[in-house]
Enzyme design. Structure first.
Site, PDB file in Angstrom:
ATOM      1  N   GLU A  32       0.925  -0.814  -0.340  1.00  0.00           N
ATOM      2  CA  GLU A  32       0.039   0.347  -0.209  1.00  0.00           C
ATOM      3  C   GLU A  32       0.650   1.124   0.064  1.00  0.00           C
ATOM      4  O   GLU A  32       1.906   1.015   1.078  1.00  0.00           O
ATOM      5  CB  GLU A  32      -0.939   0.285   1.661  1.00  0.00           C
ATOM      6  CG  GLU A  32      -1.905   1.191   1.282  1.00  0.00           C
ATOM      7  CD  GLU A  32      -2.761   1.260   2.493  1.00  0.00           C
ATOM      8  OE1 GLU A  32      -3.372   0.208   2.811  1.00  0.00           O
ATOM      9  OE2 GLU A  32      -2.773   2.367   3.590  1.00  0.00           O
ATOM     10  N   ARG A 122     -15.522   1.953   3.835  1.00  0.00           N
ATOM     11  CA  ARG A 122     -16.601   3.063   4.422  1.00  0.00           C
ATOM     12  C   ARG A 122     -15.318   4.742   4.426  1.00  0.00           C
ATOM     13  O   ARG A 122     -16.550   5.544   4.231  1.00  0.00           O
ATOM     14  CB  ARG A 122     -17.151   2.840   5.501  1.00  0.00           C
ATOM     15  CG  ARG A 122     -18.500   4.158   6.559  1.00  0.00           C
ATOM     16  CD  ARG A 122     -18.454   4.046   7.655  1.00  0.00           C
ATOM     17  NE  ARG A 122     -16.919   4.125   8.740  1.00  0.00           N
ATOM     18  CZ  ARG A 122     -17.568   4.788  10.075  1.00  0.00           C
ATOM     19  NH1 ARG A 122     -18.416   4.519  10.667  1.00  0.00           N
ATOM     20  NH2 ARG A 122     -16.488   5.423  10.116  1.00  0.00           N
ATOM     21  N   GLY A 123     -14.302   4.893   5.246  1.00  0.00           N
ATOM     22  CA  GLY A 123     -14.099   5.814   5.254  1.00  0.00           C
ATOM     23  C   GLY A 123     -14.043   7.108   6.410  1.00  0.00           C
ATOM     24  O   GLY A 123     -14.917   5.616   7.483  1.00  0.00           O
ATOM     25  N   HIS A 166     -13.715  -2.801  14.846  1.00  0.00           N
ATOM     26  CA  HIS A 166     -13.569  -1.538  13.674  1.00  0.00           C
ATOM     27  C   HIS A 166     -14.154  -0.805  15.601  1.00  0.00           C
ATOM     28  O   HIS A 166     -14.735  -0.921  16.153  1.00  0.00           O
ATOM     29  CB  HIS A 166     -14.581  -1.185  13.036  1.00  0.00           C
ATOM     30  CG  HIS A 166     -14.507  -0.201  12.344  1.00  0.00           C
ATOM     31  ND1 HIS A 166     -14.850   1.554  12.880  1.00  0.00           N
ATOM     32  CD2 HIS A 166     -13.482   0.873  10.931  1.00  0.00           C
ATOM     33  CE1 HIS A 166     -14.123   2.378  12.290  1.00  0.00           C
ATOM     34  NE2 HIS A 166     -13.833   1.972  11.466  1.00  0.00           N
ATOM     35  N   ASN A 178     -20.790  -7.358   9.566  1.00  0.00           N
ATOM     36  CA  ASN A 178     -20.149  -6.092   8.937  1.00  0.00           C
ATOM     37  C   ASN A 178     -19.566  -7.118   7.375  1.00  0.00           C
ATOM     38  O   ASN A 178     -19.608  -6.452   6.629  1.00  0.00           O
ATOM     39  CB  ASN A 178     -20.086  -4.655   9.541  1.00  0.00           C
ATOM     40  CG  ASN A 178     -19.923  -3.348   8.479  1.00  0.00           C
ATOM     41  OD1 ASN A 178     -20.477  -3.359   7.906  1.00  0.00           O
ATOM     42  ND2 ASN A 178     -18.595  -3.297   8.911  1.00  0.00           N
ATOM     43  N   LYS A 182     -20.375  -7.137   3.759  1.00  0.00           N
ATOM     44  CA  LYS A 182     -19.229  -6.374   2.685  1.00  0.00           C
ATOM     45  C   LYS A 182     -18.774  -7.515   1.954  1.00  0.00           C
ATOM     46  O   LYS A 182     -19.379  -7.379   0.685  1.00  0.00           O
ATOM     47  CB  LYS A 182     -17.836  -6.335   3.055  1.00  0.00           C
ATOM     48  CG  LYS A 182     -18.362  -4.930   3.983  1.00  0.00           C
ATOM     49  CD  LYS A 182     -17.422  -3.638   4.270  1.00  0.00           C
ATOM     50  CE  LYS A 182     -16.366  -4.937   5.620  1.00  0.00           C
ATOM     51  NZ  LYS A 182     -15.627  -3.974   6.628  1.00  0.00           N
ATOM     52  N   ARG A 289       7.625   3.734   1.910  1.00  0.00           N
ATOM     53  CA  ARG A 289       9.079   3.253   2.265  1.00  0.00           C
ATOM     54  C   ARG A 289       9.338   2.580   1.726  1.00  0.00           C
ATOM     55  O   ARG A 289       9.248   1.246   2.901  1.00  0.00           O
ATOM     56  CB  ARG A 289       9.892   4.158   3.705  1.00  0.00           C
ATOM     57  CG  ARG A 289       9.363   5.455   3.882  1.00  0.00           C
ATOM     58  CD  ARG A 289       9.608   5.570   5.276  1.00  0.00           C
ATOM     59  NE  ARG A 289      10.299   6.983   5.985  1.00  0.00           N
ATOM     60  CZ  ARG A 289      10.871   8.326   5.247  1.00  0.00           C
ATOM     61  NH1 ARG A 289      11.980   7.892   5.418  1.00  0.00           N
ATOM     62  NH2 ARG A 289      10.447   9.277   5.674  1.00  0.00           N
TER      63      ARG A 289
END
Length: 313
Positions: A32, A122-123, A166, A178, A182, A289
């Site tokens: 990522e 979701r953010g 979460h 949840n 998804k 990095r």
């Protein structure tokens, strides 16, 4: 002091074989990145991308800022990776501060740019500490977003999973419900929030299986380059930081090279123990990095591929 059977077995393996001798190099990895804010960060990002590219990751993802604050930079970074490298780029997309039409337009732009993989989240609210509220006319949550993306195109979709739940979930059972929503909406896999002890993932894997979820759950690994920063991030997302980790990084603030060595050792050992427990896919949060992720992959037997192999990976 009582020593468990698992600890005895681990000690026996450590004494009987060289370090990492049992790691076969058959791990699949992904990385990522986040979109750069300035020219200096842009140079650092692309150096990292080019350093990790020969390892032939399954995909690399690019994050999307709270409230869509990095929308243009995320799109530009993803499109360039897709256009100029052999890597499969995955774009993060969130529900925050946008209507369905606006989010659908972003997704359409990704599809037009050749991007076939979305990390649907979701953010977080734009204001730290605020409660999430769906935008009027927007997607309500990640499951709703996944379903919407699937209506547009046959995207490959990754979603988030939380081994320690979460922070907004009332309990672990609700959090698993949840996750199931998804995946049932069309997600391909889940990538976990970072964690620091292998037992955290193994317990979660058991809970996921017990809940009847058989999708791919990929552990997310965060190499600790800055312990103070990781402690702050961990507090915000509900990740437990074990006391032994603080002791390992104590006194290293003025010794960056030693800190890097300790960070690589800790993350590589976590990864090795996950591998010993049957994990064959890892996702690394690189923070743009490459050094730590590259060193850890090397210890795990993941080596640079020839150009033709990397392009086909």
């Amino acid at each position: 002091m009582t020593i468990s059977v698992n600890q005895l077995a681990e000690a026996r393996r450590a004494l009987e074989s060289p370090l990492y001798a049992d790691v076969g190099g058959d791990l699949a990895v992904s990385f990522e990145f986040f979109p750069p804010k300035n020219e200096k960060m842009d140079v650092q990002l692309w150096e990292s991308v080019r350093t990790l590219e020969p390892l032939g990751p399954r995909f690399v993802s690019v994050t999307y800022g709270a409230g869509g604050t990095t929308r243009e930079r995320t799109h530009a970074t993803v499109a360039r990776i897709q256009r100029e490298t052999s890597l499969a780029a995955a774009a993060h997309l969130t529900c925050v501060e946008a209507t369905r039409e606006e989010i659908d337009q972003v997704a359409e732009e990704y599809w037009a740019a050749g991007v076939r993989h979305i990390v649907a989240l979701r953010g977080d609210p734009p204001q730290q500490g605020a409660r999430f509220a769906s935008h009027p006319g927007g997607y309500e949550n990640a499951a709703d977003l996944v379903a919407g993306l699937k209506r547009l195109h046959p995207f490959e979709i990754s979603v988030a999973a939380y081994p320690e739940s979460h922070p907004d979930s009332p309990d672990a059972a609700a959090d698993l419900d949840n996750l199931k929503r998804k995946l049932d909406a069309g997600a391909t896999r889940a990538i976990t929030q970072f964690f620091f002890e292998p037992e955290t993932f193994f317990r979660y894997r058991d809970q996921v299986a017990k809940a009847g979820i058989d999708a791919e759950i990929v552990p997310g690994i965060m190499p600790v380059s800055n312990f103070a920063s990781v402690k702050r991030m961990s507090a915000m997302c509900g990740t437990a930081v074990p006391p032994w980790m603080g002791r390992l990084f104590e006194g290293l603030d003025e010794h960056p090279a030693s800190r890097q060595l300790v960070a690589a050792t800790v993350a590589a050992e976590l990864s090795r123990r996950l591998y010993a427990g049957g994990v064959d896919q890892l996702h690394f949060y690189t923070l743009n990095r490459a050094e730590l992720a590259f060193a850890i992959c090397h210890l795990l037997g993941v080596r640079a591929k020839a150009s033709s192999e990397a392009a086909a990976a």
